[in-house]
Write an enzyme that holds these catalytic residues in place. Structure first.
Site, short mmCIF file in Angstrom:
data_model
loop_
_atom_site.label_atom_id
_atom_site.label_comp_id
_atom_site.label_asym_id
_atom_site.label_seq_id
_atom_site.Cartn_x
_atom_site.Cartn_y
_atom_site.Cartn_z
N ASP A 91 0.86 -1.18 0.00
CA ASP A 91 0.00 0.00 0.00
C ASP A 91 0.90 1.24 0.00
O ASP A 91 1.65 1.45 0.95
CB ASP A 91 -0.90 0.03 1.24
N LYS A 153 -7.16 3.41 -2.67
CA LYS A 153 -7.45 3.34 -1.24
C LYS A 153 -7.70 4.73 -0.69
O LYS A 153 -7.00 5.68 -1.05
CB LYS A 153 -6.27 2.66 -0.52
N LYS A 182 -10.32 0.08 -1.79
CA LYS A 182 -10.10 -0.21 -0.37
C LYS A 182 -10.49 1.00 0.45
O LYS A 182 -9.99 2.10 0.23
CB LYS A 182 -8.63 -0.58 -0.11
#
Length: 222
Positions: A91, A153, A182
């Site tokens: 990430d 995300k 996400k």
């Protein structure tokens, strides 16, 4: 939705600066017990955690975290190093200043370079929605879509706010079909988790859903 279905979409997360191996080991144990999608942990623990869990659980880590303003070269090294140590998922945080300057080509190129450095592993792109306008978020949906990254995300969980339903809805309307979503930061209830999933989130970055599952287990209701 059954709780086990929600847990299967959770990146069980511990990114506190004070995290110790005993705490990381405990969330790995939780991740394996409750069959979470992954555990998301600091990069310094990736090798040890992967050796501990083997193939029983995916290991996710964060790079350029939480501010995003490291150089592209350093982010690429962090990504390749994490993967070499056993990370299954990475990430990354975008350069938010570049978004404020409208440097969309530079952002797309950076994300693409980091995706390449991930050597086939999943890349999730954190854009820190609480610091952006809707126009900037939409532009970043295109950057992420064009870059070859796997996920967009919402948040690091370290800024002034976390995931919102509105942001997940916005993502769902503007990312390419191959890009998953996400939601992360502040997800504290089963009801919120279900709504984020219904709106289009495929992953949830949270530690609280496992805590809820533990509480229900202790009560004999899970």
């Amino acid at each position: 939705m059954e709780l086990k279905e929600i847990l299967a979409k959770c990146d069980h997360t511990l990114l506190a600066q004070t995290a110790t191996w005993e705490e990381i080991k405990a969330i790995c144990d939780d991740g394996m017990k409750y069959s979470t999608a992954s555990v998301c942990i600091p990069a310094s623990f990736v090798k040890q955690a992967k050796e501990y869990v083997g193939d029983k659980l995916a290991i996710c880590t964060v790079i350029g975290f939480p501010n995003g303003y490291a150089t592209t070269a350093s982010k690429c090294f962090m990504a390749s190093d994490a993967v070499a140590n056993g990370a299954d998922e990475v990430d990354m945080v975008i350069n938010i200043g570049w978004a404020k300057e409208g440097k969309w080509d530079a952002l797309t190129s950076e994300i693409a370079a980091i995706k390449k450095a991930c050597n086939g592993k999943l890349l999730k792109v954190i854009i820190e929605t609480c610091l952006l306008t809707d126009v900037e978020k939409i532009a970043l949906c295109k950057c992420v879509s064009d870059s070859g990254a796997d996920y967009i995300k919402t948040s690091t969980g370290f800024s002034k706010a976390g995931a919102t339903f509105a942001d997940v809805e916005l993502f769902a309307k503007h990312v390419a079909p191959h890009v998953k979503i996400k939601a992360a930061g502040g997800i504290s209830s089963i009801e919120d988790a279900e709504k984020f999933i219904a709106l289009g989130a495929d992953r949830l970055g949270t530690s609280r859903i496992v805590k809820i599952a533990k509480g229900l287990e202790n009560d004999g209701t899970y």
